[in-house]
Design a protein around this motif. Structure first.
Motif, PDB file in Angstrom:
ATOM      1  N   ASP A 121      -4.363  -2.561   8.656  1.00 26.07           N
ATOM      2  CA  ASP A 121      -5.285  -2.903   7.582  1.00 26.07           C
ATOM      3  C   ASP A 121      -4.794  -4.166   6.871  1.00 26.07           C
ATOM      4  OD1 ASP A 121      -7.076  -3.035   5.555  1.00 26.07           O
ATOM      5  OD2 ASP A 121      -6.450  -1.195   4.526  1.00 26.07           O
ATOM      6  N   TYR A 122      -5.384  -5.305   7.235  1.00 23.82           N
ATOM      7  CA  TYR A 122      -5.003  -6.585   6.637  1.00 23.82           C
ATOM      8  C   TYR A 122      -5.959  -6.999   5.512  1.00 23.82           C
ATOM      9  CZ  TYR A 122      -1.653  -7.430  10.405  1.00 23.82           C
ATOM     10  OH  TYR A 122      -0.585  -7.355  11.265  1.00 23.82           O
ATOM     11  N   THR A 123      -6.692  -6.054   4.957  1.00 22.19           N
ATOM     12  CA  THR A 123      -7.692  -6.406   3.946  1.00 22.19           C
ATOM     13  C   THR A 123      -7.065  -7.130   2.758  1.00 22.19           C
ATOM     14  OG1 THR A 123      -8.964  -4.449   4.578  1.00 22.19           O
ATOM     15  CG2 THR A 123      -9.518  -5.486   2.476  1.00 22.19           C
ATOM     16  N   ASN A 124      -5.989  -6.591   2.205  1.00 20.00           N
ATOM     17  CA  ASN A 124      -5.358  -7.201   1.035  1.00 20.00           C
ATOM     18  C   ASN A 124      -4.777  -8.571   1.363  1.00 20.00           C
ATOM     19  OD1 ASN A 124      -5.881  -4.930  -0.609  1.00 20.00           O
ATOM     20  ND2 ASN A 124      -4.089  -3.880   0.213  1.00 20.00           N
TER      21      ASN A 124
ATOM     22  N   ASN B 156      -5.746 -10.657   3.739  1.00 18.94           N
ATOM     23  CA  ASN B 156      -6.832 -11.617   3.970  1.00 18.94           C
ATOM     24  C   ASN B 156      -7.415 -12.131   2.655  1.00 18.94           C
ATOM     25  OD1 ASN B 156      -6.606 -11.418   6.739  1.00 18.94           O
ATOM     26  ND2 ASN B 156      -8.139  -9.799   6.913  1.00 18.94           N
ATOM     27  N   LYS B 157      -7.496 -11.255   1.652  1.00 19.22           N
ATOM     28  CA  LYS B 157      -8.016 -11.684   0.355  1.00 19.22           C
ATOM     29  C   LYS B 157      -7.076 -12.686  -0.311  1.00 19.22           C
ATOM     30  CE  LYS B 157     -10.565  -7.426  -0.652  1.00 19.22           C
ATOM     31  NZ  LYS B 157     -10.665  -6.242  -1.549  1.00 19.22           N
TER      32      LYS B 157
ATOM     33  N   ALA C 248       1.235  -2.728   4.690  1.00 16.88           N
ATOM     34  CA  ALA C 248      -0.091  -2.188   4.978  1.00 16.88           C
ATOM     35  C   ALA C 248       0.047  -1.011   5.933  1.00 16.88           C
ATOM     36  CB  ALA C 248      -1.008  -3.263   5.589  1.00 16.88           C
TER      37      ALA C 248
ATOM     38  N   GLN D 239       0.824  -1.199   0.000  1.00 13.46           N
ATOM     39  CA  GLN D 239       0.000   0.000   0.000  1.00 13.46           C
ATOM     40  C   GLN D 239       0.862   1.255   0.000  1.00 13.46           C
ATOM     41  OE1 GLN D 239      -2.680  -0.122   3.314  1.00 13.46           O
ATOM     42  NE2 GLN D 239      -3.695  -2.010   2.665  1.00 13.46           N
TER      43      GLN D 239
END
Length: 320
Positions: A301-304, A306-307, A284, A248
């Motif tokens: 922010d672990y969104t990416n 996790n995906k 992140a 990011q």
């Protein structure tokens, strides 16, 4: 909330409702129908919360608790009723809650309490134990007062019925809106802080020492493994093969957030929970959220990531 006394305490200091004599004539039978429900949501499991009259005050948020062996007037309500403190009869013995916790008492007081509205009312003298406790209710009516007026409570109908002195059946309806407001308020009540037995004071502040973090440390009865042991290697996260690393872009936090994030990261580094990494493939930003007490909570922010990771075959159970 279930409240009860120790047996010897109850015998030496009787705390009960001042009951009127039972009517000699037979009362009409008490029944409930769907017409007795006066709430807004029939699909409910709400507690019975009513309005009573005390000291010429209409007191709302009165919980009817058939599991309580006493009638309770909370200290905050006692003060608002403008009752002189000298009217309190001293009573220092504690009471015990559902989980066995001790609740301090202030004393007890006898108050005329009126149930119902308009012409359909009934007034009795109730002995209240005054308790200083965190609660969203003003009064808790237990079995002594309910038995004194011969009340029958139906929680499916959110209604309570009892005979009048003339033998007629009077009805008090529960306030469903107030019941839900009290429930939501109870979720926000301050909880007693967890106490640690081993705290050392350092120039940086209070520090938990070994026994609080791991009871095996500095203990004579330290638990040791039995049999053959082997090293278990730590592996990286199981990313999907087609997933590509995401780095990011740096987000500007502002000076206040930047200093807070720097301080939190330093704490984690000193605790050897994180370490410095260079040229990382996954990057992140941290997200800072202000707590109710004004301090900052740092999240990542672990969104990416996790995906890119496959779904865990053994997820956590559903938590309410």
């Amino acid at each position: 909330m279930l409240i009860f006394f120790k047996k010897e305490t109850l015998e030496s200091h009787p705390i009960c409702a001042c009951c009127s004599q039972q009517a000699t004539k037979e009362n009409a039978p008490i029944t409930f129908t769907d017409l007795d429900f006066a709430g807004t949501d029939p699909n409910q499991d709400d507690p019975m919360v009513i309005i009573v009259e005390l000291q010429n005050f209409a007191v709302k948020k009165v919980l009817v608790d058939q599991g309580s062996s006493i009638d309770i007037l909370y200290w905050k309500t006692f003060r608002k009723l403008q009752i002189p403190p000298e009217d309190l009869t001293p009573y220092d013995d504690p009471i015990y809650g559902f989980a066995g916790e001790r609740v301090p008492t202030k004393g007890y007081v006898d108050l005329h309490t009126t149930f119902g509205e308009g012409q359909g009312v009934r007034t009795i003298l109730i002995r209240y134990l005054v308790v200083d406790a965190h609660t969203s209710y003003n009064v808790l009516l237990g079995r002594p007062s309910l038995n004194a007026i011969g009340a029958i409570v139906s929680t499916p109908h959110l209604a309570m019925k009892f005979p009048s002195p003339s033998g007629d059946i009077l009805t008090v309806h529960g306030d469903q809106k107030a019941a839900r407001e009290c429930y939501m308020a109870s979720l926000k009540l301050p909880q007693p802080p967890l106490t640690a037995h081993n705290i050392e004071t350092t120039p940086e502040g209070a520090l938990l020492v070994g026994d609080d973090l791991d009871p095996r440390i500095n203990s004579d009865s330290r638990v040791e493994p039995m049999g053959e042991t082997r090293q278990f290697p730590l592996t990286r996260a199981a990313n999907r093969k087609e997933a590509k690393p995401v780095s990011q872009k740096k987000h500007k936090l502002g000076e206040e957030r930047r200093q807070a994030a720097k301080a939190e990261a330093e704490k984690l580094r000193l605790a050897e929970f994180v370490g410095e990494a260079r040229y990382t493939t996954w990057l992140a930003n941290v997200v800072l959220v202000k707590k109710p007490n004004g301090k900052w909570r740092m999240c990542v922010d672990y969104t990416n990531l996790n995906k890119a990771c496959p779904r865990d075959a053994y997820p956590l159970s559903s938590i309410d």
